[in-house]
Design a protein around this motif. Structure first.
Motif, short mmCIF file in Angstrom:
data_model
loop_
_atom_site.label_atom_id
_atom_site.label_comp_id
_atom_site.label_asym_id
_atom_site.label_seq_id
_atom_site.Cartn_x
_atom_site.Cartn_y
_atom_site.Cartn_z
N TYR A 7 0.84 -1.21 0.00
CA TYR A 7 0.00 0.00 0.00
C TYR A 7 0.87 1.25 0.00
N LEU A 8 1.95 1.28 0.86
CA LEU A 8 2.81 2.47 0.91
C LEU A 8 3.49 2.74 -0.43
N LEU A 9 3.84 1.67 -1.13
CA LEU A 9 4.54 1.86 -2.42
C LEU A 9 3.57 1.96 -3.59
N GLY A 10 2.30 1.82 -3.33
CA GLY A 10 1.31 1.94 -4.41
C GLY A 10 1.32 0.77 -5.37
N ILE A 11 1.61 -0.44 -4.89
CA ILE A 11 1.67 -1.63 -5.74
C ILE A 11 0.31 -2.32 -5.74
N GLU A 12 -0.14 -2.78 -6.95
CA GLU A 12 -1.43 -3.45 -7.06
C GLU A 12 -1.43 -4.72 -6.22
N PRO A 13 -2.57 -5.09 -5.66
CA PRO A 13 -2.62 -6.29 -4.81
C PRO A 13 -2.27 -7.57 -5.57
N THR A 14 -2.57 -7.61 -6.89
CA THR A 14 -2.30 -8.82 -7.68
C THR A 14 -0.83 -8.96 -8.04
N SER A 15 -0.06 -7.92 -7.87
CA SER A 15 1.36 -7.97 -8.22
C SER A 15 2.12 -8.72 -7.13
N PRO A 16 3.13 -9.56 -7.52
CA PRO A 16 3.84 -10.34 -6.51
C PRO A 16 4.72 -9.50 -5.59
N GLY A 17 5.19 -8.33 -6.07
CA GLY A 17 6.09 -7.51 -5.25
C GLY A 17 7.40 -8.23 -5.00
N VAL A 18 8.02 -7.99 -3.88
CA VAL A 18 9.29 -8.61 -3.52
C VAL A 18 8.99 -9.80 -2.63
N VAL A 19 9.04 -11.01 -3.21
CA VAL A 19 8.78 -12.25 -2.47
C VAL A 19 9.88 -13.23 -2.81
N SER A 20 9.95 -14.29 -2.03
CA SER A 20 10.95 -15.32 -2.27
C SER A 20 10.60 -16.06 -3.55
N GLY A 21 11.61 -16.41 -4.29
CA GLY A 21 11.39 -17.09 -5.56
C GLY A 21 11.15 -16.13 -6.70
N VAL A 22 11.10 -14.85 -6.40
CA VAL A 22 10.86 -13.84 -7.43
C VAL A 22 12.05 -12.89 -7.43
N ASP A 23 12.63 -12.68 -8.56
CA ASP A 23 13.73 -11.73 -8.69
C ASP A 23 13.16 -10.34 -8.83
N SER A 24 13.56 -9.42 -7.85
CA SER A 24 13.04 -8.06 -7.88
C SER A 24 14.22 -7.09 -7.87
N HIS A 25 14.05 -6.03 -8.59
CA HIS A 25 15.04 -4.96 -8.60
C HIS A 25 14.36 -3.67 -8.99
N LEU A 26 15.06 -2.56 -8.63
CA LEU A 26 14.50 -1.23 -8.85
C LEU A 26 15.15 -0.60 -10.06
N GLU A 27 14.31 -0.03 -10.90
CA GLU A 27 14.79 0.69 -12.07
C GLU A 27 14.24 2.10 -12.05
N PHE A 28 15.01 3.04 -12.61
CA PHE A 28 14.56 4.42 -12.75
C PHE A 28 14.40 4.72 -14.22
N ALA A 29 13.17 4.96 -14.60
CA ALA A 29 12.88 5.14 -16.02
C ALA A 29 13.49 6.42 -16.56
N TYR A 795 4.54 10.79 -1.39
CA TYR A 795 3.68 11.95 -1.07
C TYR A 795 3.68 12.21 0.44
N ALA A 796 3.62 11.13 1.19
CA ALA A 796 3.60 11.31 2.66
C ALA A 796 4.92 11.89 3.16
N THR A 797 6.02 11.47 2.55
CA THR A 797 7.32 12.01 2.95
C THR A 797 7.39 13.50 2.69
N ILE A 798 6.94 13.94 1.52
CA ILE A 798 6.98 15.37 1.17
C ILE A 798 6.10 16.15 2.14
N ILE A 799 4.91 15.68 2.36
CA ILE A 799 3.97 16.42 3.22
C ILE A 799 4.49 16.44 4.66
N LEU A 800 4.98 15.32 5.15
CA LEU A 800 5.45 15.25 6.53
C LEU A 800 6.70 16.11 6.74
N ALA A 801 7.59 16.07 5.77
CA ALA A 801 8.82 16.87 5.91
C ALA A 801 8.49 18.35 5.91
#
Length: 815
Positions: A7-29, A795-801
């Motif tokens: 929820y904090l990262l805005g990821i769809e519930p159906t998406s696996p996200g970062v789980v075991s058995g799944v290769d995850s990495h961050l890219e900047f478009a 968004y929360a970081t910007i508003i809180l800061a």
């Protein structure tokens, strides 16, 4: 990754996200690269330095800790914005094993109902063993192989290999219809092979291939199995469809359903025989054979007969060479029945080799053999030597049942005949008891007003015969007193001669005819006619004709009627007109009947040489005109079609076969018209066949489907009123290439397999199909990309800061 972080990262519930058995990495478009990245880093450092210096300039007495806290909050806001501008994406990659798709298209067209002959016994036994045919019902495996339809063999061989083909693959079973229909994939997954039935009248192989390729687009397809005889006759070109399969790397594995020689079958379509014949009278019997897939092959036609339900006896056999598919072949036999009774003739075809079925190799026909006896009614206008001797000859003839009526005789006169009559027939039913009328110079007016019409119906509809012998008493007034308005009209039109009104004989002609004898001048048709055959030896027969006594009187006519056959003319060249010498003997057909005109009354003089000459001439003539009626009133010809079934686009061939040479000579020309349902009739012209002088042929292209009606009459009776017409009806069907072209098209199957990287399999090799398809389960890589630039955390970081910074500035009295 738990649901909170998603929820904090805005990821769809159906998406696996970062789980075991799944290769995850961050890219900047939008991450800058190269010089842009250096510039960005330098700009960020400069920005940090400026922010630090700004807070230092704003309140110099502020402690370093508080200043660092405010700068950190401001930099946290700027960092959050920067991260949003770099468009972060969380990429999750996972791999899974999935079953490949294997689509099977079974040809369900009508040609798959055929079975193949497998003429090579050794190869047939090998195939039967490989497809695991077992003996049943007393039939060997090879016999069952030859009887099993193509589709049945496909279902049997594929069914035995379904378990192997289904390991690691999802099987989809289509027929041609469901393959071409969008959205049929799911139903095909659960369909069984035995659900497919061969019933489609067309084979759209190209449409089926394209439909299956579209249904499985984007899926791992191990291959496409196409079980067919290769006949594609509608829809998309299969070559274009296989080009699409090749671009998708989908191989096509074709199963050749059928044998190279194609279906073979021979059947006895009909046994053509006259339903009624005379005993000891030769008859022609024809066995009509239709073959398919047996061009230039040989077979034996065996004819058997039995009389009065007795045992079957051989009647003859012939070796025949079979023709093209659908063409009717006739094998003729000359049979002479020896006794009166009910006969059956059975024709069988043997030695044709393996074929679809043997059940249609036999046909039979029934023939009733009767005693040869022509029922003759002789009507004479008065006594004459010709009448007296003719009466005696007819009473002596065992093949004639004779009844006579002498006109203008004394009351109480006993009429001559085997069965004497006391009055003339008064209606058609009474006249129908006879087969032939013999009118010798009759007084037609004394016979009754109904007789002209009765004579026309007797000849033109019942098939009776008429012999008209002219005489000196009534013949001239008969022609001159015809009333066209009376019932029967001008009944003399049925005679083969024309006598124009006002025709008279000059005094010189009368003297010539009464003082000098003349002989008959036989025409070429007359010299070849059996009626003038007094001796079997042609040389001796010519001598007899030359020695016949001359005659004195003759009855002149203007000419022969168009279409009539002239057998004899006047022998004196002075007895002629603009149409040639006077016609003295002519014959023609009138509907199914026949009429003969004799312009002299002196055949009795032939008795001076031999009584047999006189008796034989009249016996042959009476038999000719009365035979048709005695045998059922049939026409002197039989109409037959070149094929048992015609389709649009084919050329219809029609033959007319005459029963004897004299009929052919007298009806050499036919008047025929062809009518298609709902359209006006059109004339059809017949011509003599160059191969068989007893046959006339005609042909025309079948341009539309429907019911056809062919009406035929001899040309001489085509314009003579209401006569019986020979009518033959048949149908022309729409094209059915599934039935007409059932042979295996191996060339197309080879092209489909070659272009797609597949292979062609025989039915006996289907067990190797699983090994030839390499793909089973496949590894599929699934990649999920979740964009984080709009994550609630940023968004929360910007508003809180910003909020904390504003509160601290209030507390530090900087606002």
């Amino acid at each position: 990754m738990n649901r909170f972080w998603q929820y904090l990262l805005g990821i769809e519930p159906t998406s696996p996200g970062v789980v075991s058995g799944v290769d995850s990495h961050l890219e900047f478009a939008s991450l800058p690269r190269g010089l842009g990245a250096v510039t960005t880093i330098l700009g960020a450092l400069v920005l940090i330095a400026l922010i630090w210096r700004l807070y230092r300039w704003e309140r110099r007495e502020l402690s370093a800790t508080r200043r660092a806290l405010l700068v950190g909050l401001r930099m946290l806001t700027i960092a959050a914005v920067g991260i949003m501008l770099l468009e972060p994406v969380l990429v999750s990659t996972r791999r899974e094993q999935v079953r490949s798709h294997l689509a099977m298209i079974l040809d369900d067209s009508e040609s798959m109902k055929f079975s193949d002959p497998y003429t090579d016994d050794a190869k047939a036994a090998e195939i039967a063993a490989k497809v695991k045919m077992e003996s049943a019902g007393g039939k060997s495996p090879v016999a069952l192989l030859r009887e099993t339809p193509r589709l049945g063999l496909v279902q049997k061989t594929l069914g035995a290999n379904l378990d192997a083909l289904g390991r690691g693959r999802d099987l989809f079973v289509y027929d041609l219809e469901t393959a071409a229909r969008p959205g049929a994939g799911e139903s095909a997954r659960s369909r069984k092979l035995d659900d497919v039935q061969a019933k489609r009248p067309i084979s759209p192989l190209g449409d089926a291939l394209q439909g299956v390729l579209a249904a499985h687009r984007g899926q791992p397809v191990a291959g496409l199995i196409l079980a067919t005889d290769g006949r594609s006759n509608t829809g998309e070109d299969p070559i274009r469809a296989v080009q699409a399969a090749a671009r998708q790397n989908i191989p096509i594995y074709a199963i050749a359903a059928g044998a190279d020689e194609g279906p073979r079958n021979i059947r006895v379509a009909e046994v053509e025989a006259s339903p009624v014949v005379f005993v000891r009278d030769p008859m022609t019997l024809a066995v009509v054979i239709e073959a398919r897939g047996l061009r230039d092959a040989e077979a034996t036609v065996v004819l058997e007969q039995r009389a009065n339900d007795g045992p079957w006896e051989p009647a003859g056999s012939q070796r025949v060479v079979l023709g093209e598919d659908g063409i009717l072949k006739r094998s003729t036999f000359r049979i002479t029945p020896k006794a009166v009774g009910q006969y059956e003739y059975r024709a069988k075809v043997e030695d044709a080799g393996p074929e679809l079925t043997m059940d249609d190799n036999v046909a039979s026909a029934a023939v009733r053999v009767v005693r040869q006896q022509i029922r003759v009614l002789l009507i004479a206008g008065g006594p004459s030597p010709e009448v007296q001797f003719l009466r005696n000859a007819l009473m002596r003839d065992q093949h004639v049942e004779f009844a006579g009526w002498m006109q203008h005789v004394d009351p109480g006169f006993r009429q001559p005949g085997d069965r004497p009559i006391t009055r003339l027939p008064n209606n058609d039913e009474e006249l129908r008891r006879y087969d032939a009328l013999l009118l010798v110079d009759p007084d037609i007016r004394a016979m009754g007003a109904q007789w002209p019409a009765m004579i026309q119906r007797f000849i033109g509809q019942e098939g009776g015969g008429l012999i008209f012998v002219a005489g000196e008493l009534f013949s001239q007034q008969l022609f001159e007193a015809v009333d066209p308005k009376a019932p029967g009209g001008d009944w003399t039109r049925i005679l083969p001669v024309v006598r124009d009104p006002g025709l008279y004989r000059s005094e010189a002609e009368v003297r010539l005819s009464s003082q000098n004898t003349y002989s008959l001048d036989l025409t070429p048709e007359g010299r070849g006619d059996p009626v003038f055959e007094f001796n079997a030896d042609p040389i001796r027969n010519r001598a007899v004709l030359t020695s016949l006594p001359g005659m004195y009187w003759s009855f002149p006519v203007t000419r022969a009627r168009p279409g009539a056959t002239i057998l004899a003319r006047h022998g004196d060249p002075r007895m002629a007109n603009q149409n040639g010498r006077h016609v003295l003997l002519a014959s023609q057909f009138y509907g199914p009947g026949r009429t003969v005109f004799i312009g002299f009354d002196s055949t009795y003089r032939w008795r001076y040489i031999a009584e047999d000459f006189f008796d034989g001439f009249w016996a042959r003539l009476v038999d000719r005109v009365g035979r048709s009626k005695a045998l059922g009133g049939r026409f002197p010809f039989q109409v037959h079609l070149g094929k048992s079934l015609y389709r649009v686009g084919e050329r219809v061939s029609i033959g007319v076969r005459y029963s004897d040479p004299t009929a052919l000579a007298e009806a050499a020309e036919l008047t025929a018209e062809l009518e298609i349902a709902g359209q006006p009739p059109e004339p059809l012209r017949f011509e003599k066949s160059p191969d068989d002088p007893a046959v006339l042929t005609a042909a025309f292209p079948a341009q539309q489907a429907g019911a056809y009606s062919l009406r035929i009459v001899p040309a001489a009776s085509s314009d003579l009123g209401d006569v019986k017409v020979s009518t033959t009806t048949f149908r022309v069907e729409p094209p059915r290439r599934e039935i007409d072209e059932p042979a295996l098209n191996r060339t197309l199957l080879a092209d489909l397999a070659r272009m797609s990287g597949g292979r062609v399999f025989e039915l006996s090799d289907v067990g190797q199909l699983d090994e030839a398809i390499p793909m089973r389960e496949v590894t599929r890589t699934l990649e999920t990309r979740d964009e984080l630039w709009d994550a609630p955390l940023l968004y929360a970081t910007i508003i809180l800061a910003l909020t904390v910074e504003w509160v601290l500035r209030k507390l530090f009295r900087m606002v």
